[in-house]
Design a protein around this motif. Sequence first.
Motif, PDB file in Angstrom:
ATOM      1  N   PHE A  58       0.834  -1.196   0.000  1.00  0.00           N
ATOM      2  CA  PHE A  58       0.000   0.000   0.000  1.00  0.00           C
ATOM      3  C   PHE A  58       0.873   1.251   0.000  1.00  0.00           C
ATOM      4  CE2 PHE A  58      -3.036  -3.068   1.454  1.00  0.00           C
ATOM      5  CZ  PHE A  58      -4.276  -2.562   1.105  1.00  0.00           C
ATOM      6  N   PRO A  59       0.379   2.350  -0.575  1.00  0.00           N
ATOM      7  CA  PRO A  59       1.063   3.630  -0.372  1.00  0.00           C
ATOM      8  C   PRO A  59       1.074   3.958   1.119  1.00  0.00           C
ATOM      9  CG  PRO A  59      -0.583   3.794  -2.115  1.00  0.00           C
ATOM     10  CD  PRO A  59      -0.801   2.475  -1.448  1.00  0.00           C
ATOM     11  N   MET A  60       2.117   4.637   1.540  1.00  0.00           N
ATOM     12  CA  MET A  60       2.207   5.033   2.941  1.00  0.00           C
ATOM     13  C   MET A  60       1.229   6.169   3.240  1.00  0.00           C
ATOM     14  SD  MET A  60       3.865   4.387   5.773  1.00  0.00           S
ATOM     15  CE  MET A  60       3.910   5.208   7.384  1.00  0.00           C
ATOM     16  N   PHE A  61       1.078   7.076   2.270  1.00  0.00           N
ATOM     17  CA  PHE A  61       0.245   8.263   2.485  1.00  0.00           C
ATOM     18  C   PHE A  61      -0.695   8.473   1.306  1.00  0.00           C
ATOM     19  CE2 PHE A  61       4.521   9.156   4.285  1.00  0.00           C
ATOM     20  CZ  PHE A  61       4.183   9.194   5.632  1.00  0.00           C
ATOM     21  N   GLU A  62      -1.717   9.284   1.551  1.00  0.00           N
ATOM     22  CA  GLU A  62      -2.569   9.780   0.474  1.00  0.00           C
ATOM     23  C   GLU A  62      -2.833  11.259   0.720  1.00  0.00           C
ATOM     24  OE1 GLU A  62      -6.301   7.759   0.428  1.00  0.00           O
ATOM     25  OE2 GLU A  62      -6.623   7.953   2.585  1.00  0.00           O
ATOM     26  N   GLU A  63      -3.163  11.989  -0.335  1.00  0.00           N
ATOM     27  CA  GLU A  63      -3.407  13.424  -0.207  1.00  0.00           C
ATOM     28  C   GLU A  63      -4.643  13.668   0.640  1.00  0.00           C
ATOM     29  OE1 GLU A  63      -3.625  15.066  -4.093  1.00  0.00           O
ATOM     30  OE2 GLU A  63      -1.520  14.691  -4.573  1.00  0.00           O
ATOM     31  N   ASP A  64      -4.565  14.710   1.465  1.00  0.00           N
ATOM     32  CA  ASP A  64      -5.696  15.008   2.350  1.00  0.00           C
ATOM     33  C   ASP A  64      -6.658  16.034   1.768  1.00  0.00           C
ATOM     34  OD1 ASP A  64      -4.322  17.381   2.548  1.00  0.00           O
ATOM     35  OD2 ASP A  64      -3.923  17.246   4.703  1.00  0.00           O
ATOM     36  N   GLY A  65      -6.401  16.474   0.522  1.00  0.00           N
ATOM     37  CA  GLY A  65      -7.280  17.442  -0.116  1.00  0.00           C
ATOM     38  C   GLY A  65      -6.987  18.881   0.257  1.00  0.00           C
ATOM     39  N   GLU A  66      -6.037  19.082   1.159  1.00  0.00           N
ATOM     40  CA  GLU A  66      -5.681  20.436   1.595  1.00  0.00           C
ATOM     41  C   GLU A  66      -4.195  20.716   1.403  1.00  0.00           C
ATOM     42  OE1 GLU A  66      -6.984  20.752   5.604  1.00  0.00           O
ATOM     43  OE2 GLU A  66      -9.111  20.525   5.110  1.00  0.00           O
ATOM     44  N   GLY A  67      -3.580  19.944   0.501  1.00  0.00           N
ATOM     45  CA  GLY A  67      -2.167  20.145   0.221  1.00  0.00           C
ATOM     46  C   GLY A  67      -1.235  19.385   1.126  1.00  0.00           C
ATOM     47  N   GLY A  68      -1.775  18.575   2.015  1.00  0.00           N
ATOM     48  CA  GLY A  68      -0.951  17.792   2.933  1.00  0.00           C
ATOM     49  C   GLY A  68      -1.156  16.306   2.731  1.00  0.00           C
ATOM     50  N   TRP A  69      -0.677  15.543   3.707  1.00  0.00           N
ATOM     51  CA  TRP A  69      -0.746  14.084   3.620  1.00  0.00           C
ATOM     52  C   TRP A  69      -1.481  13.518   4.833  1.00  0.00           C
ATOM     53  CZ3 TRP A  69       0.693  12.262  -0.929  1.00  0.00           C
ATOM     54  CH2 TRP A  69       1.644  12.955  -1.672  1.00  0.00           C
ATOM     55  N   THR A  70      -2.122  12.381   4.613  1.00  0.00           N
ATOM     56  CA  THR A  70      -2.721  11.620   5.702  1.00  0.00           C
ATOM     57  C   THR A  70      -2.324  10.161   5.541  1.00  0.00           C
ATOM     58  OG1 THR A  70      -4.808  11.084   6.832  1.00  0.00           O
ATOM     59  CG2 THR A  70      -4.873  11.176   4.439  1.00  0.00           C
ATOM     60  N   SER A  71      -2.290   9.416   6.624  1.00  0.00           N
ATOM     61  CA  SER A  71      -1.890   8.006   6.564  1.00  0.00           C
ATOM     62  C   SER A  71      -2.974   7.183   5.886  1.00  0.00           C
ATOM     63  CB  SER A  71      -1.660   7.460   7.976  1.00  0.00           C
ATOM     64  OG  SER A  71      -0.598   8.111   8.616  1.00  0.00           O
ATOM     65  N   LEU A  72      -2.566   6.306   4.976  1.00  0.00           N
ATOM     66  CA  LEU A  72      -3.538   5.426   4.331  1.00  0.00           C
ATOM     67  C   LEU A  72      -4.062   4.393   5.331  1.00  0.00           C
ATOM     68  CD1 LEU A  72      -4.784   5.096   1.506  1.00  0.00           C
ATOM     69  CD2 LEU A  72      -3.160   3.263   1.096  1.00  0.00           C
ATOM     70  N   HIS A  73      -3.200   3.907   6.206  1.00  0.00           N
ATOM     71  CA  HIS A  73      -3.628   2.999   7.278  1.00  0.00           C
ATOM     72  C   HIS A  73      -3.679   3.773   8.594  1.00  0.00           C
ATOM     73  CE1 HIS A  73      -3.113  -0.305   4.416  1.00  0.00           C
ATOM     74  NE2 HIS A  73      -3.757  -1.059   5.279  1.00  0.00           N
ATOM     75  N   HIS A  74      -2.569   3.891   9.270  1.00  0.00           N
ATOM     76  CA  HIS A  74      -2.470   4.725  10.474  1.00  0.00           C
ATOM     77  C   HIS A  74      -1.020   5.158  10.627  1.00  0.00           C
ATOM     78  CE1 HIS A  74      -0.736   1.284  12.532  1.00  0.00           C
ATOM     79  NE2 HIS A  74      -1.818   0.571  12.296  1.00  0.00           N
ATOM     80  N   PRO A  75      -0.753   6.153  11.459  1.00  0.00           N
ATOM     81  CA  PRO A  75       0.595   6.732  11.506  1.00  0.00           C
ATOM     82  C   PRO A  75       1.632   5.859  12.191  1.00  0.00           C
ATOM     83  CG  PRO A  75      -0.834   7.830  13.085  1.00  0.00           C
ATOM     84  CD  PRO A  75      -1.713   6.933  12.270  1.00  0.00           C
ATOM     85  N   PHE A  76       1.275   4.659  12.618  1.00  0.00           N
ATOM     86  CA  PHE A  76       2.230   3.773  13.291  1.00  0.00           C
ATOM     87  C   PHE A  76       2.673   2.632  12.377  1.00  0.00           C
ATOM     88  CE2 PHE A  76      -1.151   5.319  16.144  1.00  0.00           C
ATOM     89  CZ  PHE A  76      -0.427   6.332  16.753  1.00  0.00           C
ATOM     90  N   THR A  77       2.246   2.686  11.115  1.00  0.00           N
ATOM     91  CA  THR A  77       2.654   1.701  10.116  1.00  0.00           C
ATOM     92  C   THR A  77       4.073   2.006   9.639  1.00  0.00           C
ATOM     93  OG1 THR A  77       0.377   1.397   9.374  1.00  0.00           O
ATOM     94  CG2 THR A  77       2.120   0.776   7.836  1.00  0.00           C
ATOM     95  N   ARG A  78       4.898   0.975   9.539  1.00  0.00           N
ATOM     96  CA  ARG A  78       6.291   1.191   9.149  1.00  0.00           C
ATOM     97  C   ARG A  78       6.408   1.379   7.632  1.00  0.00           C
ATOM     98  NH1 ARG A  78      10.775  -3.366   9.659  1.00  0.00           N
ATOM     99  NH2 ARG A  78       9.770  -3.694  11.686  1.00  0.00           N
ATOM    100  N   PRO A  79       7.081   2.422   7.181  1.00  0.00           N
ATOM    101  CA  PRO A  79       7.359   2.572   5.757  1.00  0.00           C
ATOM    102  C   PRO A  79       8.358   1.505   5.289  1.00  0.00           C
ATOM    103  CG  PRO A  79       7.626   4.654   6.948  1.00  0.00           C
ATOM    104  CD  PRO A  79       7.552   3.570   7.970  1.00  0.00           C
TER     105      PRO A  79
END
Length: 596
Positions: free
Chosen positions: A434-455
């Motif tokens: 999976f991608p680590m992040f996806e766009e949040d619609g406001e120019g930033g990033w959000t976690s596709l799963h959660h922020p504790f997932t290892r890249p």
Amino acid sequence: MRTSYCGVLGAEHIDQEVTLCGWVDRRRDHGGVIFVDLRDREGIVQVVFDPDCGEHFALADRVRSEYVLQVTGRVRARTPETVNPEMATGQIEVYGLAVQILNASETPPFPLDQHNKVGEEVRLKYRYLDLRRPEMLSNMRFRSRVTNIIRNFLDQRGFLDIETPILTRATPEGARDYLVPSRTHEGKFFALPQSPQLFKQLLMVSGVDRYYQVAKCFRDEDLRADRQPEFTQVDVEMSFVSEAEIMAINEEMIRTVFQEVLDVDLGHFPSMPHNEAIMRYGSDKPDLRIPLELVEIKDLMAGVDFKVFSGPANDPKGRVTALKVPGGNEISRKQIDDYTKFVGIYGARGLAYIKVNNREDLEEGLQSPIVKFLPLDVRAAMLERTAAENGDLIFFGADNHRIVTEALGALRCKLGADLNLYTCQWAPLWVVDFPMFEEDGEGGWTSLHHPFTRPACCVEALEADPEKALSIAYDMVLNGTELGGGSIRIHNPDMQRAVFKVLGISEAEADEKFGFLIDALKFGCPPHGGLAFGLDRLIMLMTGSHSIRDVIAFPKTQTAACVMTDAPGAVDNKQLRELNIRLREKPASEKPVEER
């Protein structure tokens, strides 16, 4: 009070005297002989009373639907002409010797055998009656059996069943939290856990090594047929393991459940990268029972004089895709119009199509309003790439990538259901990378799963190009439904801070919200990972239920309310004062029109 359950009696009990307890399912008076179908958790048995029973016959004559009885009688074989092959106890009946009415019943608000004729809200209001139905009791029994198999499986492999707190603090996990005000800490709130995520990671830091829990979780989000505000998940976490090891043990667990409960061998689960799933099936949880695939034709449409196609084809964020339906020429224009409305739900502005009448005749053999816009060479290349044959129909999607993916992915599933295209009963799959992040619609990033997932990359690569970062995450999918998801977790504090930085979480905010976790990572945190299954969703699939509410004893409605207990409800001002809370009066402009 009883010697046997009703539903377990059979020919082996003939001539035995038994005492039964249960509810009156049906009562019939046939010319001076009273027949009572007595029902308990295990099933139904027919009890016969005749005038020779004396006072007990008169008592049996008084009973009505849903009365609670204790019956003593003798098991006897039915006469050949009265054997009922539709009943598990249909070869025998109980000749009633005595009956006691343990409790009377008012007339139920709906006949239990006609539940389909009443609204679901009525069934939920009287859920304790709805649960008496054999189908619902069967679902509860099924759920209990599956849960026991899962517990035994994990116990045998060294997992410890450990409970984690229900009253905790809010953490960003993708949905709104249910908040609980604290009486002893004025102005502060607990949050009900969306998952035991942080606590199970802390248990790995603690050296537990293998943990599981059948956990209650809570999410304040919009509901649908397979969602509830409070739900149950099977939570599994392990230390010193690889992604492959976690996937293997959880796959074995699900295969064991299906084998023991349904006598179904799911076989080995194939795996598919997330990007491949999106491109081929328009979904990150594809239903592989459906043999339809999306075919990319963006390059073919870049030069056509048809802006509906050429616009997205020349847009880096656009997508132009074809979906071939074998034999789809039989689909009527009205059905096509209905499918056009359907994809509109996902933002599509239309649904172009071509019917292939004669693929050898590129000028007259293709039927569609859009054919005139496509040069002959493009038509030929499109037919070749989609492998379309005479009698097929091709749908097209052209828009930004998200709209096309969601619209045609959903259309693919609807076509599979409408045209009964399923090639098998069960189709499991692992979706990985999976991608680590996806766009949040406001120019930033959000976690596709959660922020504790290892890249899957190092800190430097993550910070340099977050868009290209993949995660070590995996979802288990069955028949187009996500059964569970998990990941290898971050065990290094530097990597955890780097992820927070990409997400726009400052060090101060990270310390305020997750300081306890970041501190724990500093004290020799082992590499670890896990997975969580939605138990309710799993049972819904295995039982073939249409709604998750049919496999939960006391579910909420689509508006997250309990009509049986009238929850949520108002509380008195004394309780609010103790919690230091005052309710705000809504301005007239915010009230519904009928309340103004």
